[in-house]
Design a protein around this motif. Structure first.
Motif, short mmCIF file in Angstrom:
data_model
loop_
_atom_site.label_atom_id
_atom_site.label_comp_id
_atom_site.label_asym_id
_atom_site.label_seq_id
_atom_site.Cartn_x
_atom_site.Cartn_y
_atom_site.Cartn_z
N ASP A 259 0.37 -1.13 -0.23
CA ASP A 259 0.26 0.10 -0.10
C ASP A 259 0.78 1.31 0.10
O ASP A 259 0.76 2.19 -0.96
N VAL A 260 1.92 0.88 1.14
CA VAL A 260 2.48 2.29 1.03
C VAL A 260 3.03 2.69 -0.51
O VAL A 260 3.31 3.72 -0.29
N LEU A 261 4.52 1.31 -0.58
CA LEU A 261 5.06 1.67 -1.83
C LEU A 261 3.88 2.62 -3.23
O LEU A 261 4.28 2.96 -4.10
N LEU A 262 3.07 1.37 -3.61
CA LEU A 262 1.97 2.40 -4.29
C LEU A 262 1.46 3.60 -5.03
O LEU A 262 1.80 3.71 -5.38
N ARG A 263 1.50 3.55 -3.28
CA ARG A 263 0.81 5.17 -3.06
C ARG A 263 1.94 6.19 -3.18
O ARG A 263 2.17 7.24 -3.76
N SER A 264 3.00 5.45 -3.58
CA SER A 264 4.39 6.78 -3.25
C SER A 264 4.55 6.11 -4.51
O SER A 264 5.99 6.59 -4.53
N GLY A 265 4.17 5.92 -5.36
CA GLY A 265 4.36 5.40 -6.73
C GLY A 265 5.58 4.89 -7.62
O GLY A 265 6.22 4.33 -8.53
N VAL A 266 5.95 3.31 -6.45
CA VAL A 266 6.97 2.03 -6.30
C VAL A 266 6.64 1.81 -7.17
O VAL A 266 5.35 0.56 -7.36
N VAL A 268 5.70 -2.23 -8.12
CA VAL A 268 6.27 -3.17 -7.64
C VAL A 268 4.74 -3.90 -9.52
O VAL A 268 4.07 -4.63 -9.31
N PRO A 269 6.17 -5.51 -9.55
CA PRO A 269 7.88 -5.36 -8.96
C PRO A 269 9.13 -4.83 -9.91
O PRO A 269 9.50 -5.37 -10.19
N GLY A 270 8.30 -3.85 -10.93
CA GLY A 270 9.46 -2.84 -11.70
C GLY A 270 11.00 -2.72 -10.89
O GLY A 270 11.03 -2.93 -11.12
N ALA A 271 10.07 -2.15 -10.04
CA ALA A 271 11.61 -1.38 -8.94
C ALA A 271 11.78 -2.64 -7.70
O ALA A 271 12.64 -1.79 -7.37
N ILE A 272 10.85 -3.00 -7.32
CA ILE A 272 10.77 -3.90 -6.19
C ILE A 272 9.95 -5.33 -5.86
O ILE A 272 8.42 -5.15 -6.92
N SER A 273 10.61 -6.20 -5.71
CA SER A 273 9.31 -7.81 -5.47
C SER A 273 9.14 -7.51 -4.32
O SER A 273 9.90 -7.52 -3.23
N VAL A 274 7.91 -8.03 -4.19
CA VAL A 274 7.26 -8.14 -2.56
C VAL A 274 7.22 -9.39 -2.84
O VAL A 274 5.94 -10.39 -3.20
N VAL A 275 6.88 -10.05 -1.56
CA VAL A 275 6.39 -11.79 -1.63
C VAL A 275 5.74 -12.07 0.22
O VAL A 275 7.11 -11.34 0.89
N GLY A 276 4.58 -12.38 0.03
CA GLY A 276 3.96 -12.73 1.29
C GLY A 276 4.42 -14.29 2.25
O GLY A 276 5.22 -14.69 1.65
N PHE A 277 3.46 -14.48 3.11
CA PHE A 277 3.97 -15.74 3.68
C PHE A 277 2.01 -16.42 4.17
O PHE A 277 1.79 -15.17 5.32
N ASP A 278 1.23 -16.67 3.89
CA ASP A 278 0.28 -17.87 4.43
C ASP A 278 -0.37 -18.09 3.24
O ASP A 278 -1.31 -19.01 3.68
N ASP A 279 -0.39 -17.42 2.26
CA ASP A 279 -1.71 -17.61 1.05
C ASP A 279 -3.38 -17.87 1.59
O ASP A 279 -3.75 -18.65 1.26
N GLY A 280 -3.63 -16.67 3.01
CA GLY A 280 -4.85 -16.08 3.00
C GLY A 280 -5.30 -15.45 1.48
O GLY A 280 -5.28 -14.86 1.02
N PRO A 281 -6.82 -15.67 1.65
CA PRO A 281 -8.17 -15.34 1.69
C PRO A 281 -7.33 -13.73 0.89
O PRO A 281 -7.86 -13.21 -0.05
N LEU A 282 -6.46 -12.75 1.52
CA LEU A 282 -6.56 -11.30 0.97
C LEU A 282 -5.50 -11.52 0.45
O LEU A 282 -5.05 -10.63 -1.03
N ALA A 283 -4.37 -12.38 0.19
CA ALA A 283 -3.36 -12.67 -0.79
C ALA A 283 -3.74 -12.52 -2.16
O ALA A 283 -3.23 -13.09 -3.40
N ARG A 284 -5.37 -13.20 -2.59
CA ARG A 284 -5.68 -13.88 -3.54
C ARG A 284 -7.13 -13.18 -5.03
O ARG A 284 -7.07 -12.94 -5.19
N LEU A 285 -7.07 -12.15 -3.48
CA LEU A 285 -7.35 -10.54 -4.31
C LEU A 285 -6.77 -10.46 -5.75
O LEU A 285 -5.72 -10.34 -5.64
N ALA A 286 -7.95 -10.07 -6.34
CA ALA A 286 -7.59 -10.11 -8.10
C ALA A 286 -6.60 -8.62 -8.30
O ALA A 286 -5.47 -8.63 -8.49
N HIS A 287 -7.14 -7.52 -7.12
CA HIS A 287 -6.28 -6.31 -7.09
C HIS A 287 -4.94 -6.96 -6.26
O HIS A 287 -4.08 -5.28 -6.15
#
Length: 340
Positions: A259-266, A268-287
Motif C-alpha cells: 500500500d505504501v509503496l504503490l501510493r508513493s509511486g514505486v 511493483v514488481p518493476g522497481a521492487i518485488s514483494v513476497v508474503g507468507f500464508d496464502d490466505g484470502p487476502l493474498a488471492r484478491l485480484a487487485h
C-alpha cells in the motif's frame, strides 16, 4: 389468569414418533440411530412417522446421556484472515468425523487465556489452537485437562500434538525464487518475538547465507499486522536506495508494505518485488495478487482434526508432530530486478 397469544408448539419427541409408527420407543430409537435390529417395514414406518411429525433428535440430550459433547474448541485471532480460512477448513474436517466446533476469539482486548477458559467452560472435548502464543508449559498443562492440538507453531517437549508448516523452508523457498530471478539485495520484514517469527527469520538468514558474498540481507523489525509492513515501507523509502526485493513475515505485513509503496509511486514488481507468507484470502484478491508461501491450510486442518479424533476415539496417548511442506505460489508481485 388468561394468557395472551397462542400456546407454544411442543417439539415432537421420540415417544410421539413411536406412537405414530405403532412401535416401541426402543425400536424407534434403533431406527433413528441407524442401529441394526428392526426390519425394513418397521424402519419405513418409523422414518415416515418422523418425517410427518417433523421430528428432529435432541442432539444435546443424546450427547449428555453418553457424557460426550463431541465439540472441538478452536481459538482464533479475529484480526487474521488466514485464521478465518483455517476455521472454515476445520469445520469441514470436523463435520466429516461427526464433531462440531465452538469458536473463541482473541482480540485486541481479549487474550488467549480467556479464550481457552471459555472453551473449557463449554465442555469442549479437545482444543485446536491456531498459532498460539501461550508458553509451552501452559500448553502442556492444558493438555493434561483435554487433548490439545497446536496448529502452525512448534512446541518442544510440551506433550501436545503439533501440526505445522516448515516455516524456515517456506521463507527459504521465497528467497530462492527471488535469487533465481536475479535478486541479491533482499530485505526481510520480521514478525516479532514469537516462536513462529523466529523460525521464519532463521529461514531467511540461512537462505541468504547460501547466496554467498553476493547476498545483501537486511532484517527490519515488524509484527503480524498491516501497519508493520507500512512502517517498513516508509523506513525503506526514507533510507534512499531501495532493496530489489522484500520478503515479509505474513500476507498482512506484505499488504501494508504494498500500500505504501504503490501510493508513493514505486512500481511493483518493476522497481521492487514483494513476497508474503500464508496464502490466505487476502493474498488471492485480484487487485493484490500477492506472491506468497502457502501453508496448505486444508492439509493442516485435516491433520489437526485427525489428531483430535485419534486421541478422543482411538485412545492414542503419545505426542505427535506433523510437519507439512510449504508451497510457493507465484503471482504478480515478483519479477526480475530492474536492469536484469
Amino acid at each position: 389468569m388468561d394468557r395472551d397469544g397462542p400456546e407454544p408448539v411442543r417439539r415432537p419427541r421420540l415417544q410421539d414418533v413411536a406412537a405414530e409408527a405403532g412401535v416401541s420407543t426402543a425400536s424407534a430409537s434403533l431406527v433413528l440411530r441407524g442401529a441394526p435390529g428392526p426390519g425394513s417395514a418397521t424402519r419405513e414406518r418409523v422414518l415416515d412417522a418422523a418425517a410427518r411429525l417433523g421430528y428432529r433428535p435432541d442432539r444435546a440430550a443424546s450427547l449428555l446421556a453418553r457424557r460426550r459433547s463431541r465439540l472441538i474448541g478452536v481459538v482464533m485471532d479475529v484480526r487474521s484472515t488466514f485464521h478465518a480460512q483455517l476455521v472454515e477448513d476445520v469445520h469441514e474436517a470436523a463435520d466429516e468425523h461427526g464433531y462440531d466446533l465452538v469458536l473463541s476469539t482473541v482480540t485486541r482486548t481479549r487474550g488467549e487465556e480467556r479464550a481457552v477458559e471459555t472453551l473449557l467452560d463449554s465442555r469442549c472435548e479437545a482444543l485446536v489452537l491456531l498459532g498460539p502464543e501461550l508458553p509451552a508449559e501452559r500448553l502442556g498443562a492444558l493438555d493434561r485437562q483435554v487433548p490439545v492440538v497446536v496448529v502452525g507453531r512448534p512446541v518442544p517437549s510440551a506433550g501436545v500434538d503439533v501440526v505445522r508448516v516448515a516455516d524456515d523452508e517456506g521463507v527459504a523457498q521465497a528467497v530462492e525464487h527471488l535469487a533465481e530471478l536475479g535478486h541479491r539485495r533482499i530485505t526481510y520484514v520480521d514478525g516479532g518475538r514469537g516462536v513462529i517469527a523466529a523460525g521464519r527469520r532463521g529461514g531467511f538468514e540461512r537462505a541468504m547465507r547460501r547466496l554467498g558474498p553476493a547476498g545483501q540481507p537486511r532484517v527490519l523489525p515488524g509484527d503480524a499486522g498491516e501497519e508493520s509492513g507500512a512502517r517498513a515501507a516508509r523506513a525503506l523509502l526514507g533510507a534512499g536506495e531501495l532493496p530489489t526485493a522484500v520478503v515479509t513475515y505474513n500476507d498482512h505485513s506484505a499488504v501494508g508494505l504494498l500500500d505504501v509503496l504503490l501510493r508513493s509511486g514505486v512500481d511493483v514488481p518493476g522497481a521492487i518485488s514483494v513476497v508474503g507468507f500464508d496464502d490466505g484470502p487476502l493474498a488471492r484478491l485480484a487487485h493484490i495478487d500477492l506472491t506468497t508461501v502457502s501453508q496448505e491450510s486444508a492439509e493442516l486442518t485435516r491433520h489437526a482434526v485427525a489428531a483430535v479424533v485419534e486421541r478422543l476415539d482411538g485412545g492414542r496417548s503419545e505426542r505427535r508432530e506433523v510437519v507439512v511442506p510449504p508451497r510457493l505460489v507465484v503471482r504478480s508481485t515478483t519479477g526480475p530486478p530492474a536492469g536484469a
